[in-house]
Design a protein around this motif. Structure first.
Motif, PDB file in Angstrom:
ATOM      1  N   ILE A 157      24.116  49.705 -16.982  1.00  0.00           N
ATOM      2  CA  ILE A 157      23.204  50.498 -16.745  1.00  0.00           C
ATOM      3  C   ILE A 157      23.037  50.252 -15.455  1.00  0.00           C
ATOM      4  CG2 ILE A 157      20.968  49.975 -17.668  1.00  0.00           C
ATOM      5  CD1 ILE A 157      21.412  49.847 -20.513  1.00  0.00           C
ATOM      6  N   THR A 170       8.361  50.688 -23.729  1.00  0.00           N
ATOM      7  CA  THR A 170       9.831  51.329 -24.758  1.00  0.00           C
ATOM      8  C   THR A 170      10.814  50.166 -23.789  1.00  0.00           C
ATOM      9  OG1 THR A 170       9.974  52.651 -22.614  1.00  0.00           O
ATOM     10  CG2 THR A 170       9.092  53.577 -25.007  1.00  0.00           C
ATOM     11  N   ARG A 171      10.218  49.797 -23.110  1.00  0.00           N
ATOM     12  CA  ARG A 171      11.332  48.318 -22.109  1.00  0.00           C
ATOM     13  C   ARG A 171      11.032  46.753 -22.875  1.00  0.00           C
ATOM     14  NH1 ARG A 171      13.633  52.531 -21.678  1.00  0.00           N
ATOM     15  NH2 ARG A 171      14.609  52.879 -19.605  1.00  0.00           N
ATOM     16  N   PRO A 215      11.192  46.279 -27.406  1.00  0.00           N
ATOM     17  CA  PRO A 215      12.019  46.402 -28.655  1.00  0.00           C
ATOM     18  C   PRO A 215      12.932  44.737 -27.731  1.00  0.00           C
ATOM     19  CG  PRO A 215      12.850  48.321 -27.353  1.00  0.00           C
ATOM     20  CD  PRO A 215      11.440  47.703 -26.463  1.00  0.00           C
ATOM     21  N   LYS A 216      12.320  44.408 -27.600  1.00  0.00           N
ATOM     22  CA  LYS A 216      13.496  43.045 -27.413  1.00  0.00           C
ATOM     23  C   LYS A 216      12.200  42.117 -28.009  1.00  0.00           C
ATOM     24  CE  LYS A 216      15.523  42.887 -22.703  1.00  0.00           C
ATOM     25  NZ  LYS A 216      15.002  44.177 -22.435  1.00  0.00           N
ATOM     26  N   LEU A 231      10.479  42.844 -30.623  1.00  0.00           N
ATOM     27  CA  LEU A 231      10.917  42.824 -32.271  1.00  0.00           C
ATOM     28  C   LEU A 231      12.236  42.516 -33.066  1.00  0.00           C
ATOM     29  CD1 LEU A 231       9.862  46.701 -32.191  1.00  0.00           C
ATOM     30  CD2 LEU A 231       8.708  44.854 -33.318  1.00  0.00           C
ATOM     31  N   THR A 232      13.036  42.672 -31.696  1.00  0.00           N
ATOM     32  CA  THR A 232      14.578  42.201 -32.057  1.00  0.00           C
ATOM     33  C   THR A 232      14.359  40.499 -32.115  1.00  0.00           C
ATOM     34  OG1 THR A 232      15.774  43.593 -31.003  1.00  0.00           O
ATOM     35  CG2 THR A 232      16.568  41.579 -31.665  1.00  0.00           C
ATOM     36  N   LYS A 281      14.277  38.592 -35.459  1.00  0.00           N
ATOM     37  CA  LYS A 281      15.295  38.427 -36.707  1.00  0.00           C
ATOM     38  C   LYS A 281      14.805  39.405 -37.964  1.00  0.00           C
ATOM     39  CE  LYS A 281      16.881  35.110 -33.915  1.00  0.00           C
ATOM     40  NZ  LYS A 281      18.150  36.030 -32.848  1.00  0.00           N
ATOM     41  N   GLU A 289      14.762  43.327 -39.673  1.00  0.00           N
ATOM     42  CA  GLU A 289      14.374  44.704 -39.328  1.00  0.00           C
ATOM     43  C   GLU A 289      13.670  45.154 -40.240  1.00  0.00           C
ATOM     44  OE1 GLU A 289      14.820  44.681 -35.560  1.00  0.00           O
ATOM     45  OE2 GLU A 289      14.967  46.887 -36.501  1.00  0.00           O
ATOM     46  N   TYR A 290      12.810  46.380 -39.425  1.00  0.00           N
ATOM     47  CA  TYR A 290      12.045  46.895 -41.077  1.00  0.00           C
ATOM     48  C   TYR A 290      11.612  48.526 -41.191  1.00  0.00           C
ATOM     49  CZ  TYR A 290      10.360  41.740 -42.256  1.00  0.00           C
ATOM     50  OH  TYR A 290      10.417  40.791 -43.031  1.00  0.00           O
ATOM     51  N   ILE A 291      11.559  49.554 -41.475  1.00  0.00           N
ATOM     52  CA  ILE A 291      11.898  50.051 -41.267  1.00  0.00           C
ATOM     53  C   ILE A 291       9.952  50.588 -41.135  1.00  0.00           C
ATOM     54  CG2 ILE A 291      11.674  53.236 -42.089  1.00  0.00           C
ATOM     55  CD1 ILE A 291      14.374  51.918 -42.295  1.00  0.00           C
ATOM     56  N   HIS A 335       5.503  43.542 -36.830  1.00  0.00           N
ATOM     57  CA  HIS A 335       6.716  44.849 -36.680  1.00  0.00           C
ATOM     58  C   HIS A 335       5.934  46.428 -36.874  1.00  0.00           C
ATOM     59  CE1 HIS A 335      11.080  44.294 -36.402  1.00  0.00           C
ATOM     60  NE2 HIS A 335      10.741  43.141 -36.594  1.00  0.00           N
ATOM     61  N   GLN A 354       5.485  48.181 -33.553  1.00  0.00           N
ATOM     62  CA  GLN A 354       6.169  50.224 -33.834  1.00  0.00           C
ATOM     63  C   GLN A 354       4.911  50.945 -33.524  1.00  0.00           C
ATOM     64  OE1 GLN A 354       9.268  50.896 -36.832  1.00  0.00           O
ATOM     65  NE2 GLN A 354       9.713  48.263 -36.692  1.00  0.00           N
ATOM     66  N   LEU A 374       3.779  51.948 -30.187  1.00  0.00           N
ATOM     67  CA  LEU A 374       5.105  52.414 -29.565  1.00  0.00           C
ATOM     68  C   LEU A 374       5.135  54.100 -30.629  1.00  0.00           C
ATOM     69  CD1 LEU A 374       8.119  50.352 -29.986  1.00  0.00           C
ATOM     70  CD2 LEU A 374       7.222  51.047 -28.219  1.00  0.00           C
ATOM     71  N   LYS A 375       4.837  54.553 -31.818  1.00  0.00           N
ATOM     72  CA  LYS A 375       4.262  55.775 -32.153  1.00  0.00           C
ATOM     73  C   LYS A 375       3.456  56.549 -31.212  1.00  0.00           C
ATOM     74  CE  LYS A 375       7.246  54.804 -36.466  1.00  0.00           C
ATOM     75  NZ  LYS A 375       8.158  54.861 -35.791  1.00  0.00           N
ATOM     76  N   LEU A 434      19.502  46.285 -30.246  1.00  0.00           N
ATOM     77  CA  LEU A 434      18.035  46.054 -31.196  1.00  0.00           C
ATOM     78  C   LEU A 434      17.478  45.822 -29.514  1.00  0.00           C
ATOM     79  CD1 LEU A 434      18.853  44.953 -34.268  1.00  0.00           C
ATOM     80  CD2 LEU A 434      18.090  47.231 -33.903  1.00  0.00           C
ATOM     81  N   ASP A 435      17.667  45.928 -28.479  1.00  0.00           N
ATOM     82  CA  ASP A 435      16.783  45.092 -27.566  1.00  0.00           C
ATOM     83  C   ASP A 435      16.595  46.760 -26.896  1.00  0.00           C
ATOM     84  OD1 ASP A 435      18.234  42.277 -26.907  1.00  0.00           O
ATOM     85  OD2 ASP A 435      16.775  42.242 -28.283  1.00  0.00           O
ATOM     86  N   THR A 471      13.654  51.878 -29.662  1.00  0.00           N
ATOM     87  CA  THR A 471      12.535  51.142 -29.505  1.00  0.00           C
ATOM     88  C   THR A 471      11.728  52.392 -31.168  1.00  0.00           C
ATOM     89  OG1 THR A 471      12.027  53.694 -29.356  1.00  0.00           O
ATOM     90  CG2 THR A 471      11.760  52.449 -28.068  1.00  0.00           C
ATOM     91  N   ARG A 472      13.492  51.838 -32.682  1.00  0.00           N
ATOM     92  CA  ARG A 472      12.086  52.263 -34.067  1.00  0.00           C
ATOM     93  C   ARG A 472      12.116  54.016 -34.123  1.00  0.00           C
ATOM     94  NH1 ARG A 472      14.171  47.697 -31.712  1.00  0.00           N
ATOM     95  NH2 ARG A 472      14.192  45.465 -33.536  1.00  0.00           N
TER      96      ARG A 472
END
Lengths: 278, 577
Positions: free
Chosen positions: A9, A127-128, A131-132, A134-135, A138, A140-142, A238, A242, A245-246, B425-426, B429-430
């Motif tokens: 990257i 966006t950078r 995510p970290k 959220l991760t 440990k 994950e949720y939709i 989350h 999230q 982010l939306k 996952l890092d 952005t889901r």
């Protein structure tokens, strides 16, 4: 099946920055040459800017046309989007002559452009970074499933408390006063904007303090409630991140349409009132 | 009240393999070996031998030069020669000679029309539309209406020593059908021949209920397939034919584990790691004398080393990999010269089902090492006891991947995936752009779920991994799930799927979903008993679209990739990005 090539990257970013700076330098040089030749850079920079804005707006259309693979990957489009956006901001400053425009339409256009650019930078940041974060939970949720899952969690907590209530009221009282609002109510707007772990830490601390007042056989129930508190807090976290982010994208794209309309109007007016000496 | 459409419920033999098979054909087959010697009573009442032959077999007639199977094809049937003779090409033929055609891709208009043409009804089906067979690989059409590719001027293509012949009563193609691996050679008809084609479900039931077929198949493998398998092994590439023949004579063929490993996998995976490792059959034990070289023919094996009171996973090896070369090289030329022979430095354990070819050390020293490429020898000679690099082959773990990650991938059998969906996952952005793109490419129905096991900061999502060992294909009563020609994609034929759920239950990764289906008018499809018609669905890697999988193409943040878990170097690089 074909094997995938993996490019670093960092190397890719350096290459893209190099190309971007070269292209920007070339473009600015051409504007500078035109300016020195006593040419009207307003139209040239304006059309470059208009073209850039149209191209930037096309990205949301590209996302809807994912079946047309020949258009290129979404990742490539995003890279172009970021670099052209950066370049367009430079051209914007050149176009307005590094001063606040006069006229209500131009001022509105400038404000809109700055808003979209700022939201773009904000979007790039979240966006950078998000995510970290959220991760790190440990889990994950939709996003769309969160309300259902939170309700299931609330019912599970209720069940634990109901079972415990047959032996003692201590845990039940604590649940009613502290945990029930936490499990049933939405988090505040302030939390959604700036989520922290403060409420979680407070509740966990209070649960730990409650431990010495509980009979031995009720302590596992308290521990289970503690786990549910952590899980609910993760879900809220989350939801907040999230959601942002939306939401920012919704704002960013919405303003873009307004900008396109204003830009089109500005273009027409600029040509209509382009008198001046020739 | 919900509107329903009543339709007929499908059954296993609703679509016989050969609709033209008659009772007279079955009588004829029953009079020939090996069927003549079979005891019909050994077959269960639900799958009688005669019904199996009638519904899971068909008789094919080939003319001189007709290609019967093509090297590299993923076939799902075996062939028994009833009359005539067939020829096996002992070397690969050029692709154009085999009449290969690519999978049918959607044309430009079909691609564009997906933008507005996707059904608003989930899982809608157009059963009134005629499904046309588009696999047109033939150069002529025979009297039965079958398209055939035939080889012209065979002596110009293949010399006599590049052809092996098989005659009446011999069986071929069974190993590829049973192990779900590509055909190892091209086979064509030598003169006119009549073959009984047995689809693998029928072959599976024949082997299960007939010891004679089981032993026959094993002997056939030794006589016909072993040699070509050795030719495929990188380590033996370039060896003279005499060496290969000598190796073939001395080789031992061993199998470990359970062919239907996926049935026990779910139970085993709930146990702790130590118990799982202890439960895996040992192929080679650390500390034992390194008595030979082990070639993995099929399946996966865990490479582990003792650590304290337990065993730590170092790596995994699969088809084409070797184990034990370092020890043999070290013992042949010990450094220092006074060093005693070293035993196996690692243990090798079978994960699931593993076929192994064992070559004794003296044979390796006499026939393989003298002709071994010096670079390959040097690579195997490097032996660091504490290094995390695998002691086995070029497909080994690189030092960038930590032991925990390796262990998690191995424990969950995720190493089976040839197109695993990895999500960083890092970076993710889901946003679900991947899911939307997948839905757009599949008539509005996404074929994966953005959830799955998490390894470190990467998720392996519930999308079909098109596994090296596609256990989902075991037990399909109709053969609806199969590997496609050329692409290797494991695909489900929606038409022939009867919705039994066997594939979904077999899949160890929960990547197949059973769905109720509707017609375009939003009426649910049900059978005569008002029970819903169900179909199996999964990722098909967008095989009918150009440009690769939609999910990967749609991710804006380079967070999603489809990776072959066997390519450990690529995997390591991507995980470390």
């Amino acid at each position: 099946m074909n094997s995938t090539k993996v490019e670093s990257i960092t190397r890719r970013r350096l290459r893209h920055i190099g190309i971007f700076l070269s292209a920007l330098a070339l473009a600015l040089s051409l504007v500078w040459l035109q300016h020195n030749s006593l040419g009207d850079t307003g139209f040239s920079t304006g059309y470059v800017l208009l073209g850039a804005v149209v191209f930037l707006a096309l990205y949301s259309l590209r996302k809807r046309l994912s079946v047309l693979r020949f258009l290129g990957s979404s990742s490539a489009w995003l890279h172009l989007h970021i670099y052209i956006a950066l370049g367009s901001f430079v051209f914007f400053l050149v176009h307005i002559g590094f001063r606040i425009p006069q006229g209500p339409l131009e001022q509105l256009l400038a404000v809109m452009f700055v808003m979209i650019s700022s939201s773009g930078v904000y979007g790039l940041y979240i966006t950078r970074v998000y995510p970290k974060r959220l991760t790190a939970t440990k889990q994950e949720y939709i996003f769309e499933q969160l309300p259902v899952q939170q309700r299931a969690l609330m019912l599970e907590a209720k069940q634990i408390v109901l079972q415990a209530s047959t032996q003692s009221d201590t845990l039940t009282d604590f649940y009613m006063s502290r945990l029930l609002p936490f499990f049933t109510q939405s988090r505040s707007l302030w939390y959604l904007a700036f989520p922290t772990g403060r409420t979680r830490r407070e509740l966990m601390q209070d649960l730990r303090k409650l431990d010495r007042y509980l009979a031995l056989e009720l302590r596992p129930s308290a521990m289970s409630l503690g786990r549910l508190v952590q899980k609910k807090d993760d879900m809220d976290f989350h939801f907040a991140l999230q959601g942002k982010l939306k939401l920012w994208l919704f704002f960013h794209i919405g303003c873009t349409y307004a900008l396109l309309v204003l830009a089109a109007l500005h273009t027409v007016l600029a040509h209509a009132f382009d008198g001046g000496l020739r | 009240m919900k509107q329903l459409t009543i339709t007929q419920r499908p059954n296993r033999w609703d679509e016989p393999f050969g609709p033209e098979m008659s009772n007279a054909d079955v009588d004829k087959i029953m009079s020939m070996p090996p069927f003549a010697d079979m005891d019909e009573a050994q077959f269960p009442k639900s799958i009688p031998l005669r019904s199996l032959l009638k519904n899971d077999c068909r008789i094919n007639v080939y003319d001189d030069g007709d290609i019967i199977i093509r090297e590299g094809d993923y076939g799902s049937s075996a062939f028994l020669i009833l009359n005539g003779e067939i020829s096996v090409a002992l070397r690969s033929l050029p692709r154009e000679l085999l009449g290969r055609t690519p999978s049918k891709k959607k044309n430009w208009f079909e691609l564009v029309s997906q933008i507005w043409g996707n059904s608003p009804v989930p899982e809608a089906r157009n059963y009134h539309e005629e499904i046309k067979d588009t696999d047109t690989t033939g150069a002529r059409v025979d009297r039965e209406g079958q398209t055939r590719i035939f080889l012209q001027d065979i002596p110009r293509i293949l010399s006599p020593d590049e052809i092996a012949c098989m005659g009446k009563g011999e069986l071929f193609g069974e190993m590829a059908a049973l192990t779900r691996s590509p055909r190892s050679a091209t086979i064509f008809s030598n003169g006119r021949s009549e073959l009984l084609e047995i689809r693998w479900q029928g072959l599976r039931d024949l082997m299960k209920n007939s010891p004679a077929i089981r032993e026959y198949t094993a002997q056939q493998y030794r006589d016909h397939s072993l040699n070509s398998h050795l030719w495929e092994t990188d380590l033996l590439d370039g060896l003279p034919e005499e060496s290969i023949d000598a190796i073939t004579k001395s080789i031992e063929f061993k199998s470990y584990g359970d062919f239907d490993w996926q049935n026990k996998f779910r139970t085993m995976s709930k146990k702790d790691v130590a118990s799982q490792i202890d439960g895996e059959p040992i192929i080679a034990r650390e500390g034992d004398y390194a008595e030979g070289l082990l070639l993995i023919r099929n399946g996966f094996a865990r490479v582990s080393q003792r650590y304290g009171d337990g065993h730590r996973t170092f790596s995994y090896i699969g088809k084409g990999d070797v184990f034990g070369m370092k020890e043999i090289l070290n013992n042949l030329s010990p450094n220092p010269p006074t060093q005693s022979p070293i035993p196996w430095q690692y243990s090798l354990r079978a994960m699931g089902y593993v076929d192994v070819l064992f070559i004794p050390t003296p044979v390796v020293e006499q026939y393989i090492l003298p002709d071994l490429d010096p670079k390959v020898k040097a690579a195997y000679s490097t032996f660091h006891r504490t290094s995390s690099s695998s002691p086995t082959s070029s497909n080994a773990m690189s030092s960038e991947m930590d032991g925990d990650r390796i262990e998690t991938l191995v424990q969950r059998r995720l190493i089976n995936g040839e197109q695993a969906m990895l999500i960083n996952l890092d970076r993710c952005t889901r946003c679900d752009d991947c899911v939307r793109a997948c839905a757009d490419a599949h008539d509005g129905n996404p074929r994966f779920i953005r959830q799955g096991p998490i390894v470190g900061n990467h998720m392996i999502a519930h999308a079909c991994m098109h596994c090296t060992d596609p256990v989902c294909m075991i037990g399909c009563p109709t053969g609806a799930i199969a590997r496609e020609h050329g692409s290797g994609v494991v695909n489900i034929n929606d038409r022939t799927c009867i919705g039994c759920g066997t594939c979904a239950q077999s899949c160890p990764y929960d990547n197949i979903r059973m769905v109720e289906v509707f017609d375009r008018e939003q009426r649910q499809l049900v059978d005569d008993n008002q029970l819903p018609i169900i179909k199996a669905t999964k990722c098909d890697l967008c095989v009918d679209q150009s440009g690769g999988p939609a999910c990967q193409n749609a991710c804006p943040h380079d967070a999603l990739v489809r990776l072959n878990m066997r390519e450990v170097d690529v995997l390591s690089q991507w995980l470390a990005r």
